[in-house]
Design a protein around this motif. Structure first.
Motif, PDB file in Angstrom:
ATOM      1  N   ARG A  66      -1.391 -12.890  27.540  1.00  0.00           N
ATOM      2  CA  ARG A  66      -0.757 -11.339  28.061  1.00  0.00           C
ATOM      3  C   ARG A  66       0.712 -11.807  29.363  1.00  0.00           C
ATOM      4  N   TYR A  67       0.531 -13.173  29.966  1.00  0.00           N
ATOM      5  CA  TYR A  67       2.032 -13.176  30.452  1.00  0.00           C
ATOM      6  C   TYR A  67       2.975 -12.879  29.771  1.00  0.00           C
ATOM      7  N   THR A  68       3.647 -12.135  29.422  1.00  0.00           N
ATOM      8  CA  THR A  68       4.718 -11.485  28.950  1.00  0.00           C
ATOM      9  C   THR A  68       5.794 -11.595  29.460  1.00  0.00           C
ATOM     10  N   LEU A  96       0.675 -10.762  19.847  1.00  0.00           N
ATOM     11  CA  LEU A  96       0.706  -9.731  19.142  1.00  0.00           C
ATOM     12  C   LEU A  96      -0.719  -9.656  18.528  1.00  0.00           C
ATOM     13  N   GLN A  97      -1.317  -8.353  18.613  1.00  0.00           N
ATOM     14  CA  GLN A  97      -2.841  -7.968  18.454  1.00  0.00           C
ATOM     15  C   GLN A  97      -2.157  -6.515  17.716  1.00  0.00           C
ATOM     16  N   GLY A  98      -1.017  -6.523  17.431  1.00  0.00           N
ATOM     17  CA  GLY A  98      -0.411  -5.113  16.776  1.00  0.00           C
ATOM     18  C   GLY A  98       0.300  -5.131  16.759  1.00  0.00           C
ATOM     19  N   PRO A  99       1.437  -3.253  16.339  1.00  0.00           N
ATOM     20  CA  PRO A  99       2.365  -2.867  16.594  1.00  0.00           C
ATOM     21  C   PRO A  99       2.585  -2.295  18.266  1.00  0.00           C
ATOM     22  N   GLU A 100       1.867  -2.117  19.077  1.00  0.00           N
ATOM     23  CA  GLU A 100       2.344  -1.793  20.779  1.00  0.00           C
ATOM     24  C   GLU A 100       2.161  -3.315  20.581  1.00  0.00           C
ATOM     25  N   ASP A 101       1.771  -3.985  20.236  1.00  0.00           N
ATOM     26  CA  ASP A 101       2.162  -5.421  21.202  1.00  0.00           C
ATOM     27  C   ASP A 101       3.307  -5.814  21.476  1.00  0.00           C
ATOM     28  N   ALA A 102       3.610  -5.355  18.911  1.00  0.00           N
ATOM     29  CA  ALA A 102       4.811  -6.467  19.133  1.00  0.00           C
ATOM     30  C   ALA A 102       5.854  -5.180  19.799  1.00  0.00           C
ATOM     31  N   MET A 103       6.004  -3.962  19.956  1.00  0.00           N
ATOM     32  CA  MET A 103       6.804  -3.066  20.564  1.00  0.00           C
ATOM     33  C   MET A 103       7.492  -3.528  22.090  1.00  0.00           C
ATOM     34  N   HIS A 104       6.021  -4.097  22.942  1.00  0.00           N
ATOM     35  CA  HIS A 104       6.353  -4.410  24.539  1.00  0.00           C
ATOM     36  C   HIS A 104       7.244  -5.946  24.555  1.00  0.00           C
ATOM     37  N   VAL A 105       6.948  -6.994  23.276  1.00  0.00           N
ATOM     38  CA  VAL A 105       7.287  -8.390  23.050  1.00  0.00           C
ATOM     39  C   VAL A 105       8.956  -7.919  23.019  1.00  0.00           C
ATOM     40  N   ALA A 106       9.259  -7.297  21.983  1.00  0.00           N
ATOM     41  CA  ALA A 106       9.898  -6.824  21.013  1.00  0.00           C
ATOM     42  C   ALA A 106      11.616  -5.884  22.412  1.00  0.00           C
ATOM     43  N   ALA A 107      10.581  -5.244  23.152  1.00  0.00           N
ATOM     44  CA  ALA A 107      11.573  -4.300  24.094  1.00  0.00           C
ATOM     45  C   ALA A 107      11.846  -4.947  25.020  1.00  0.00           C
ATOM     46  N   ASP A 108      11.674  -6.128  25.320  1.00  0.00           N
ATOM     47  CA  ASP A 108      11.244  -7.269  26.731  1.00  0.00           C
ATOM     48  C   ASP A 108      11.915  -8.046  26.189  1.00  0.00           C
ATOM     49  N   ARG A 109      12.307  -8.318  25.000  1.00  0.00           N
ATOM     50  CA  ARG A 109      13.000  -9.651  23.988  1.00  0.00           C
ATOM     51  C   ARG A 109      12.384 -10.473  24.696  1.00  0.00           C
TER      52      ARG A 109
END
Ligand code: MUC
Ligand code: MG
Length: 383
Positions: free
Chosen positions: A228-230, A250-263
């Protein structure tokens, strides 16, 4: 037309070739849930739902995967048209929150069934393979530095693996760094050394850890801190040159989007099970590609069916900069596939043939079925 007629599940317990020492548990056995979907036209599809170390890795266990399928997913989708996989996925997502591994297992069997009916591979349903072999890492996790070194050198000599993922996070940071340094020195430039902390470090430990790993020339660090500490993961990614990979985050595209948006990470470990199925995994991959984030095909230490499913999907991905760790079947004392997946020349090879390209050996499955060994145990005939 191929209505979904019946879904059968069984837990298969297969011993590992050695203790697999992770920061959160030591695995002596892997328990997989094998799923068979039977369609009204007589066709079948296979899927696998597998987690790691009972409930120590994540929120699903073999028992919960089986229960979610038997009690919730199967009753919701039996009678639906098996060729309309998108409609089935959509319904399951509405009826069953969470439980991505259980959802993946059923979805895999639907793709396998559809591809077999069309006499094509699952990869062809995802647009076709761009490769038939992929670099494959091996995990060094015996718990002993010298044993790990011997194992690594044997793998290199046999040309089976030259990418090594070391499981750390159980010992003190300085002891882990000494362990990694010893293996790095022994392997030298003959292989790539990466580490997976499985969320074990706090943020302060992680700063020391990443500095130490960077100094000894480790190529990549996976999930050093809690999923959770992204934001903290981002600050580590920004502060060090060593590549940082997100896994449990990464538990799917929603998480992927957050991690990618913040890099927050440089690389995604994409797991079909953790993503909630092949389709959602393909969406995670698309997000990584759009964000110029590196890709790595991760594993939940699946046996042959789950590994074949991941191979089918990843064979369709042109950008797989960090290769794969799809070695699950090699960690088990026995192979349950009729024809094992091929590993040689530092690569894993895409199985050929319709569907997932694999079938199980019914005798092996029968032998390792949990309900069977339990009843034998009860009558004192432990085998
Ligand atoms: C993980 O966390 O990536 C993958 C390889 C291995 O040994 O464990 C897994 C899980
Ligand atoms: Mg990991």
């Amino acid at each position: 037309m191929a209505k979904i007629e019946r879904i059968e599940t069984s837990i298969i317990d297969i011993p590992t070739i050695r203790g697999h020492v992770l920061s959160m548990t030591t695995m002596m056995m892997q328990s997989i849930v094998l799923v068979r979907v039977k369609f009204a036209d007589g066709s079948e599809g296979l899927g696998e739902g597998t987690s790691i170390g009972g409930l120590s890795y994540g929120a699903e266990s073999p028992e919960s995967i089986k229960l979610a399928i038997d009690a919730y997913i199967a009753p919701a989708i039996e009678g639906l048209e098996g060729n309309n996989i998108n409609a089935v996925i959509d319904l399951v997502q509405k009826m069953v929150r969470g439980n991505p591994i259980a959802r993946c297992a059923v979805e895999t069997a639907l793709w396998d069934g559809l591809a077999r009916r069309l006499n094509v591979s699952v990869a062809q349903l995802f647009g076709g393979s761009v490769r038939t072999e992929m670099p494959v890492a091996w995990t060094l996790a015996s718990g002993n530095s010298q044993t790990d070194i011997t194992e690594a050198l044997e793998m290199i000599a046999a040309r089976r693996h030259n990418i090594f993922k070391l499981k750390i996070g159980k010992r003190a940071v300085k002891d882990d760094i000494a362990h990694v340094a010893a293996i790095k020195q022994a392997v030298g430039d003959k292989g790539s050394i990466r580490v997976d902390v499985n969320q074990a470090w706090n943020v302060a430990d992680a700063r020391w850890g990443l500095a130490g790993l960077q100094e000894i020339g480790v190529d990549l660090v996976e999930q050093p801190i809690r999923a959770r500490y992204t934001q903290a993961l981002k600050s580590l990614t920004d502060s060090y040159e060593i590549a940082v990979m997100a896994d449990e985050a990464l538990q799917g595209p929603e998480d992927a989007m957050h991690v990618a948006a913040d890099r927050s990470a440089d690389v995604f470990a994409v797991k079909i099970a953790q993503s909630g199925g092949l389709k959602r995994a393909s969406e995670v991959i698309a997000i990584a590609q759009a964000a110029n984030i590196g890709l790595y095909a991760g594993t939940m230490l699946e046996a042959g069916v789950g590994t074949a499913a991941a191979l089918q999907l990843f064979s369709t991905i042109p950008t797989l900069e960090w290769g794969t760790e799809l070695f699950g079947p090699l960690l088990f004392k026995e192979e349950i596939l009729a024809t094992p997946i091929a590993y040689h020349d530092f690569n894993v090879h895409l199985p050929d043939g319709p569907g997932l390209g694999v079938t199980v050996d019914p005798e092996k499955v029968e032998f390792y079925r949990r309900d069977r060994s339990k009843s034998l145990h009860v009558v004192g005939a432990k085998i």
